[in-house]
Write an enzyme that holds these catalytic residues in place. Structure first.
Site, PDB file in Angstrom:
ATOM      1  N   SER A 191      48.422  37.626  43.265  1.00  0.00           N
ATOM      2  CA  SER A 191      49.146  38.347  44.296  1.00  0.00           C
ATOM      3  C   SER A 191      50.344  39.100  43.687  1.00  0.00           C
ATOM      4  CB  SER A 191      49.580  37.375  45.406  1.00  0.00           C
ATOM      5  OG  SER A 191      49.932  38.066  46.570  1.00  0.00           O
TER       6      SER A 191
ATOM      7  N   HIS B 280      42.091  37.421  50.614  1.00  0.00           N
ATOM      8  CA  HIS B 280      43.085  37.076  49.591  1.00  0.00           C
ATOM      9  C   HIS B 280      42.866  35.661  49.071  1.00  0.00           C
ATOM     10  CE1 HIS B 280      46.733  38.168  47.520  1.00  0.00           C
ATOM     11  NE2 HIS B 280      47.435  37.156  48.011  1.00  0.00           N
TER      12      HIS B 280
END
Length: 260
Positions: free
Chosen positions: A124, A237
């Protein structure tokens, strides 16, 4: 105050009996910063693994089980908490000066006698940190960015929920302070990167769009850099736990092949 110098080391309960964990206090950019160090108990000489977390402050904190998971694959893992977290000095500024925490983490791993080479991993927001670390240390064995940010202005555009934080931490919008966002965007400095790159991204990712990885891959190919991409059309994600474990196994095997 030498960057990467260990000030203190305190044993921390490990979720894996084959891995020892330690809370480390170390110097980074003149500050005392905290991080988590994981060592496989049986393996004496190994590769280092710099784990660069995502998020900011309490979001995306380093998880001991995750760090032990990578260490169980045969790496000595160091994961900076970043400045201002878990009792460390200073304040995070979202891949600005706090990238010194990553650089000092790399130096910390270099200082360990058991470590031969160092791999860099970012998840991330840690994706930009990993790329900056690989640019700073072209001798790195490899770099992996998983669901990683590559363009800070794109993050501002995509994540309306992060704009307030980004304006506070960075000082304003990309329109008002384009150079501050460019300073945090490694796409413009990839000429100095020498390590092979592995890009991992779920195409349904709403936290960090796959466009970040597309831009990174395109730029690396333009520069004739070594890049491998694993795109997963069905995932967001966060991958399902069983898939996550398989991808961890695959990416660590990929890392090991880069130094054979």
């Amino acid at each position: 105050m030498i960057d990467g110098k260990i000030i203190s080391q305190i044993k921390f309960p490990s979720p894996n009996p084959k891995v020892s964990l330690f809370i480390i206090t170390y110097y980074a950019g003149g500050l005392k910063v905290k991080g988590l160090l994981a060592k496989p108990i049986e393996k004496k000489t190994t590769d280092g693994f710099l784990y660069l977390r995502g998020g900011i402050k309490n979001v995306g904190q380093v998880r001991p089980a995750r760090i032990a998971q990578f260490a169980s694959e045969g790496f000595i893992v160091f994961a900076p908490f970043y400045r201002g977290n878990q009792g460390g000095e200073g304040n995070e500024d979202f891949a600005g000066q706090d990238r010194q925490d990553a650089f000092a983490g790399y130096k910390l791993l270099m200082s360990l006698p058991e470590v031969e080479r160092i791999h860099i991993f970012g998840f991330s927001r840690g994706g930009v940190m990993a790329l900056w670390a690989a640019i700073e240390f072209p001798q790195a064995a490899s770099v992996v960015t998983w669901g990683g940010v590559s363009d800070m202005s794109l993050t501002y555009i995509e994540r309306k929920d992060l704009r307030r934080m980004m304006k506070r931490v960075i000082g304003g919008t990309p329109g008002k302070f384009p150079m501050r966002y460019r300073f945090r965007t490694p796409l413009y400095n990839l000429e100095q990167l020498e390590a092979p790159v592995l890009i991992i991204h779920g195409e349904q990712d709403k936290n960090v769009s796959v466009e970040h990885s597309v831009r990174l891959e395109r730029r690396l190919k333009e520069l004739d850099k070594s890049v491998t991409s694993w795109y997963f059309p069905q995932y967001t994600h966060y991958f399902p736990p069983s898939v996550n474990r398989l991808v961890v196994k695959d990416l660590t095997e990929w890392m090991k092949k880069q130094v054979e």
